[in-house]
Design a protein around this motif. Sequence first.
Motif, PDB file in Angstrom:
ATOM      1  N   THR A  86      -9.850   5.498   6.277  1.00  0.00           N
ATOM      2  CA  THR A  86     -10.283   4.255   5.627  1.00  0.00           C
ATOM      3  C   THR A  86     -10.353   4.452   4.117  1.00  0.00           C
ATOM      4  N   PHE A  87     -10.930   5.574   3.697  1.00  0.00           N
ATOM      5  CA  PHE A  87     -10.983   5.886   2.255  1.00  0.00           C
ATOM      6  C   PHE A  87      -9.574   5.859   1.661  1.00  0.00           C
ATOM      7  N   ARG A  88      -8.667   6.505   2.351  1.00  0.00           N
ATOM      8  CA  ARG A  88      -7.295   6.599   1.831  1.00  0.00           C
ATOM      9  C   ARG A  88      -6.638   5.226   1.727  1.00  0.00           C
ATOM     10  N   MET A  89      -6.902   4.375   2.713  1.00  0.00           N
ATOM     11  CA  MET A  89      -6.320   3.021   2.637  1.00  0.00           C
ATOM     12  C   MET A  89      -6.920   2.256   1.460  1.00  0.00           C
ATOM     13  N   LEU A  90      -8.232   2.419   1.257  1.00  0.00           N
ATOM     14  CA  LEU A  90      -8.882   1.709   0.152  1.00  0.00           C
ATOM     15  C   LEU A  90      -8.366   2.180  -1.204  1.00  0.00           C
ATOM     16  N   LEU A  91      -7.919   3.438  -1.257  1.00  0.00           N
ATOM     17  CA  LEU A  91      -7.446   3.999  -2.527  1.00  0.00           C
ATOM     18  C   LEU A  91      -5.932   3.882  -2.691  1.00  0.00           C
ATOM     19  N   GLY A  92      -5.286   3.261  -1.733  1.00  0.00           N
ATOM     20  CA  GLY A  92      -3.836   3.060  -1.845  1.00  0.00           C
ATOM     21  C   GLY A  92      -3.021   4.296  -1.517  1.00  0.00           C
ATOM     22  N   LEU A  93      -3.650   5.297  -0.922  1.00  0.00           N
ATOM     23  CA  LEU A  93      -2.907   6.517  -0.586  1.00  0.00           C
ATOM     24  C   LEU A  93      -2.081   6.331   0.681  1.00  0.00           C
ATOM     25  N   ILE A  94      -2.588   5.526   1.596  1.00  0.00           N
ATOM     26  CA  ILE A  94      -1.805   5.199   2.787  1.00  0.00           C
ATOM     27  C   ILE A  94      -1.841   3.692   3.006  1.00  0.00           C
ATOM     28  N   LYS A  95      -0.818   3.210   3.686  1.00  0.00           N
ATOM     29  CA  LYS A  95      -0.699   1.755   3.867  1.00  0.00           C
ATOM     30  C   LYS A  95      -1.273   1.363   5.224  1.00  0.00           C
ATOM     31  N   PRO A  96      -2.056   0.284   5.268  1.00  0.00           N
ATOM     32  CA  PRO A  96      -2.581  -0.178   6.558  1.00  0.00           C
ATOM     33  C   PRO A  96      -1.447  -0.637   7.474  1.00  0.00           C
ATOM     34  N   THR A  97      -1.667  -0.441   8.765  1.00  0.00           N
ATOM     35  CA  THR A  97      -0.714  -0.965   9.749  1.00  0.00           C
ATOM     36  C   THR A  97      -0.921  -2.469   9.896  1.00  0.00           C
TER      37      THR A  97
END
Lengths: 322, 265
Positions: free
Chosen positions: A63-74
């Motif tokens: 979740t942290f990574r998605m919020l920081l733009g490191l990974i893209k949500p499905t």
Amino acid sequence: MMTTLDTSQRVTPSADPSVPAVRVEGLTKDFGTNRAVDELSFEIPAGGVTGFVGPNGSGKSTTFRMLLGLIKPTAGNAWMLGHPVSDPYRYIARVGALVEGPALYPKLSGYKNLLSLTRLGRISASRIDEVLEIVDLTDRAGDRYESYSLGMKQRLGIAAALLQEPEVLMLDEPTNGLDPAGTVEIRALFRRLAENGTSIIVSSHLLSEIQAACDRLVMIQDGRLLFSGPLDELLAAQHGSVVAVTDDPADGPRLAQLAELAGKSVRIRDLRVEVEAEPEWSAQLGRLALGAGIVLRELRPVEADLETTFLELTATDRKTSP
Amino acid sequence: MIAALRSELVKLFRLSTLLGYAAAAIGFTVMLTVVSILNADNPREHGPIKRVGIDFEQLAEPGGYLAGLETASSLLGIVALAMFAASVAAEFSTGTIRALLVTDSRRRRLLAGKIAGLTIVLVIVVTLAAVVGSIVAFMTAGSQGVDTDAWATVDGVREGAAIWASTALATIVWGLFGAMLAMLSKSAAISIAAGIAYFLIGEQLILHSLWPSTADWLPAGVLDALAQGGTDTLSFTGALALCAIYGAVVYVITSTIFEQRDVVD
């Protein structure tokens, strides 16, 4: 000991406190067939310290990574400071983060690691000395990062997250490797930053630490939301308990029976009789024991704490999961 | 991109980093310079290092003092490939990519800055190799009876500059291949091994076993032709154009992978 500093001159309060620091709607992330985050929805208002808790593998870091733009949500959407996470450039300069522990260049000194980041973020180099002072690493700034202890690496990671004078500070297990004094200082730092308008989001598996440092909570398990809201609200909804230890072990079941007759839920663990009740009910339990001629070696009320609440919530969720 | 470049230079401008790559490049260049001059009376082909067979006549040409650099271009290319691959892969293997992306999330600019920084360091390394190789050539040529009259002339300087530039350009493209392999594998060891395996062995196998007609089209051959200033079958301009195409395609692939990749490291 870390230096206690007045951070009021350094922290830029959130431009618009009505805009939530984080808003998440149906956020989902799949890695192959594994669903790491499952339709997560919550909101973290601007300001304050929010704990982000869950067991290992519950989806906190994802979740942290998605919020920081490191990974893209499905699937689903999320916004940081009002901007969609699909366009992190619009908010990333206002966010400081430490994700899954510090990771900096081992051969560079602490100072040069921060210099590299200030150049990338177009931040004044004078900020380096300020953040090094905040985390008490000024004396070791010239030493190679690889020579640092785990606690020092953690502090340098926090310093890196503070470089941008963030409106939102997201820290994943920030007190890993810190000694107790360092942990207390970091907690105090969070408080000072929060008082100046910074929204702090801290993930930790140390629930006592979260309880001591946070005023809001987001709790997840298996990628799903268990709770989101003020910590007090969660704890108030939970019952405390009263613990009694009888002098004669054979009296334990008798005392438990008396409490059950009074309408309480009881567990016996080893020699301890645990009665689910408000702490004030300890006087009533004492009277019941006295009336039955049961001698108590110990009688104490136990306030609801986050650890117990967390265990109860996660246990309930496991039971209700298909 | 300038911010990313300035950030990258903090990491790259470390004495040990520069010395390591420079020592390798200078070592190869000096070794092949000496070998070229010592073998000038008995030139022969030596597998992928084609120009080691240089005769007195060729050495006496205006740019003869950089024959070693020209000959070492493939080895300098491997140094470049390793340098770019190690730098890109390290960001993923150490997790520093997270710190970079939470400071500036514009991935294409970040990559452009990194490649620009690596290119600057690579050009410095090639320049050092050229300078030291030239000094060694001047020192050893006399004792072997090589005519050096044309070396210290305007033509000599011009030809030397051309050899230096074409070698530098070829090594930059080698480096871009290294960056792409590292972006794909996220491992320095795998990307360097794969790069070396292809450029030194794989392409030779393709040429000798499968498609000999592709000699002037495949990357190792084209990069070699560029470093040599053109060959009998591929002109310098043609080699330059093909290298530019290879470089552009490889860079686009690298940046597209980076743009799309989930950073879970």
